[in-house]
Design a protein around this motif. Sequence first.
Motif, short mmCIF file in Angstrom:
data_model
loop_
_atom_site.label_atom_id
_atom_site.label_comp_id
_atom_site.label_asym_id
_atom_site.label_seq_id
_atom_site.Cartn_x
_atom_site.Cartn_y
_atom_site.Cartn_z
N LEU A 1 -6.64 -26.98 -36.87
CA LEU A 1 -6.47 -25.60 -37.31
C LEU A 1 -6.35 -24.66 -36.12
CD1 LEU A 1 -9.08 -25.62 -40.22
CD2 LEU A 1 -6.58 -25.65 -40.40
N LEU A 2 -7.16 -24.90 -35.11
CA LEU A 2 -7.11 -24.05 -33.92
C LEU A 2 -5.74 -24.19 -33.23
CD1 LEU A 2 -10.67 -24.53 -32.37
CD2 LEU A 2 -9.74 -22.49 -33.46
N ARG A 3 -5.25 -25.39 -33.14
CA ARG A 3 -3.96 -25.60 -32.48
C ARG A 3 -2.87 -24.89 -33.26
NH1 ARG A 3 -2.55 -30.86 -32.17
NH2 ARG A 3 -4.70 -31.08 -31.49
N LYS A 4 -2.95 -24.98 -34.57
CA LYS A 4 -1.98 -24.30 -35.42
C LYS A 4 -1.99 -22.80 -35.14
CE LYS A 4 -0.53 -25.16 -40.23
NZ LYS A 4 -1.01 -25.75 -41.51
N LEU A 5 -3.18 -22.24 -35.11
CA LEU A 5 -3.33 -20.82 -34.81
C LEU A 5 -2.80 -20.52 -33.41
CD1 LEU A 5 -6.73 -19.26 -35.89
CD2 LEU A 5 -4.41 -18.54 -36.42
N HIS A 6 -3.22 -21.33 -32.45
CA HIS A 6 -2.85 -21.10 -31.06
C HIS A 6 -1.34 -21.11 -30.90
CE1 HIS A 6 -1.97 -22.22 -26.90
NE2 HIS A 6 -3.10 -21.63 -26.59
N ASP A 7 -0.69 -22.12 -31.47
CA ASP A 7 0.75 -22.23 -31.29
C ASP A 7 1.48 -21.07 -31.96
OD1 ASP A 7 0.26 -24.44 -29.87
OD2 ASP A 7 1.00 -25.88 -31.34
N HIS A 8 0.88 -20.59 -33.03
CA HIS A 8 1.51 -19.46 -33.72
C HIS A 8 1.41 -18.18 -32.89
CE1 HIS A 8 1.24 -16.00 -36.63
NE2 HIS A 8 2.42 -16.49 -36.93
N LEU A 9 0.31 -18.02 -32.20
CA LEU A 9 0.06 -16.77 -31.48
C LEU A 9 0.46 -16.83 -30.02
CD1 LEU A 9 -3.46 -15.98 -32.97
CD2 LEU A 9 -1.33 -14.77 -33.44
N ALA A 10 0.63 -18.05 -29.49
CA ALA A 10 0.94 -18.17 -28.06
C ALA A 10 2.24 -17.46 -27.75
CB ALA A 10 1.02 -19.64 -27.67
N PRO A 11 2.25 -16.76 -26.64
CA PRO A 11 3.49 -16.09 -26.21
C PRO A 11 4.63 -17.10 -26.19
CG PRO A 11 1.88 -16.23 -24.42
CD PRO A 11 1.18 -16.56 -25.68
N ILE A 12 5.78 -16.67 -26.66
CA ILE A 12 6.91 -17.59 -26.85
C ILE A 12 7.40 -18.11 -25.52
CG2 ILE A 12 8.98 -17.84 -28.26
CD1 ILE A 12 8.35 -15.29 -29.59
N SER A 13 6.82 -17.61 -24.48
CA SER A 13 7.06 -18.10 -23.10
C SER A 13 8.53 -18.11 -22.71
CB SER A 13 6.49 -19.48 -22.89
OG SER A 13 7.48 -20.41 -22.65
N GLU B 1 -4.35 -31.49 -27.05
CA GLU B 1 -3.12 -30.77 -26.74
C GLU B 1 -3.22 -29.33 -27.20
OE1 GLU B 1 0.70 -32.16 -27.86
OE2 GLU B 1 0.31 -34.14 -27.02
N ILE B 2 -2.78 -28.43 -26.35
CA ILE B 2 -2.83 -27.03 -26.74
C ILE B 2 -1.50 -26.58 -27.32
CG2 ILE B 2 -2.81 -24.74 -25.77
CD1 ILE B 2 -5.32 -25.00 -24.67
N GLN C 1 4.89 -26.44 -28.27
CA GLN C 1 6.19 -25.80 -28.14
C GLN C 1 7.19 -26.74 -27.48
OE1 GLN C 1 5.60 -22.07 -26.25
NE2 GLN C 1 3.59 -21.79 -27.18
N LEU D 1 -9.30 -25.02 -25.86
CA LEU D 1 -8.46 -24.64 -27.00
C LEU D 1 -9.16 -23.57 -27.82
CD1 LEU D 1 -6.10 -24.99 -28.95
CD2 LEU D 1 -7.28 -26.95 -29.94
N THR E 1 -7.66 -19.81 -28.14
CA THR E 1 -7.30 -19.31 -29.47
C THR E 1 -8.09 -18.05 -29.79
OG1 THR E 1 -6.94 -21.60 -30.11
CG2 THR E 1 -7.02 -19.97 -31.87
N LEU F 1 -6.45 -15.20 -28.07
CA LEU F 1 -5.21 -14.76 -28.70
C LEU F 1 -5.49 -14.00 -29.99
CD1 LEU F 1 -3.06 -17.98 -28.13
CD2 LEU F 1 -2.72 -15.73 -27.09
N PRO G 1 -0.32 -18.51 -40.23
CA PRO G 1 0.07 -19.92 -40.37
C PRO G 1 -0.94 -20.76 -41.15
CG PRO G 1 -0.67 -19.48 -38.15
CD PRO G 1 -0.55 -18.16 -38.83
N LEU G 2 -2.11 -20.21 -41.41
CA LEU G 2 -3.12 -20.97 -42.13
C LEU G 2 -3.14 -20.59 -43.61
CD1 LEU G 2 -6.16 -20.98 -39.67
CD2 LEU G 2 -4.19 -22.51 -39.79
N LEU H 1 -11.71 -23.36 -41.75
CA LEU H 1 -11.89 -22.98 -40.34
C LEU H 1 -13.16 -22.17 -40.16
CD1 LEU H 1 -10.92 -22.69 -37.42
CD2 LEU H 1 -9.57 -20.71 -38.13
#
Lengths: 159, 159
Positions: A147-159, B9-10, B13, B27, B31, B34, B135-136, B144
């Motif tokens: 769940l955290l990774r899902k959140l993180h990837d959603h919010l992480a800057p698109i880089s 894995e964080i 992308q 992680l 999160t 963010l 996303p959740l 969570l």
Amino acid sequence: MIDGRLLVEITNQADKAPALQAIGSRLLGQTALLVGRATGEALTGAGSHRHQYAVLATLDAFGASSQAELCRRTDLDRSDMNMVINALETEGAVTRKTDPDNRRQNVVELTRKGRTLYALLSERLTKAHDRALAPLAAKERTELFRLLRKLHDHLAPIS
Amino acid sequence: MIDGRLLVEITNQADKAPALQAIGSRLLGQTALLVGRATGEALTGAGSHRHQYAVLATLDAFGASSQAELCRRTDLDRSDMNMVINALETEGAVTRKTDPDNRRQNVVELTRKGRTLYALLSERLTKAHDRALAPLAAKERTELFRLLRKLHDHLAPIS
DNA sequence: TCTCCATCGTTGGTAATCCCAACAATAATG
DNA sequence: CATTATTGTTGGGATTACCAACGATGGAGA
């Protein structure tokens, strides 16, 4: 009135008179703080810091890298990365030489001492990690990280 | 080698060449950062801060309280609480008078202006909160928060 | 009552973390 | 060759979580 959607109880401790209330994001932040403190002590107790461990782990996993590459992989700022490499270098955990193929960047590489340090820190960190996550069963930990990774990837800057 | 138990894995992308790696606690911290930033902007954009909202929410939920009581309920330090009350007082969101029954402590109370501010902030925060947790699914959010609370209660100082 | 101790608000400061701006050196691009 | 981008480096700022000490006040016990 309390907005039931937004507010989440943080503490259930019986000795605290009325249960503490806060926003979901606050629960996340508080928990991250507590876990970070518990695991961080495992590193600071050995004279290292979280960022240093992240760099050591990245170097161990991906081999010699430039500082910029380490920045991308650890999400550290360039200036902070510089400080981290400075510390690791004076400890003798890494070597830093200018890359002959691209003289703008440095080649940062683990030394044997660095690998030993990484192993030591890993052991201490694993113990602290397990201690901190003790109340969660294996499946719960997996689910939490998913769940955290899902959140993180959603919010992480698109880089 | 990477310790499979410890490392998580964080980022997934696709455009980031090799996946970034880090510790589970990292992680969690990333999160939280963010999510905290996303939700925090909803408050700072209205001229308030996280702590101020926490105090407003606590006052709204529990009524007039002393600063020490607010500290216990929000887990804020006394000195920080003082600053927060200062800010809220100059904004006219709360009143602060010495308690006649116990002249050591102050009675902090929401004003009408404070309730309005709290309502405004709540609305902004709810939106940001929903956006951040987009996303959740509802069940995932519940799970969570359940896991986080479990962790939090396990690690929270026994007070 | 008097003495010790705890609590409360307040002030001031520390440390860690995250972030930004600017610079010189170097490389890549057109 | 001129322009732009990247890299390392330096310096600093903002936020956050803490901690220490102080005067004022209240409570507990000799």
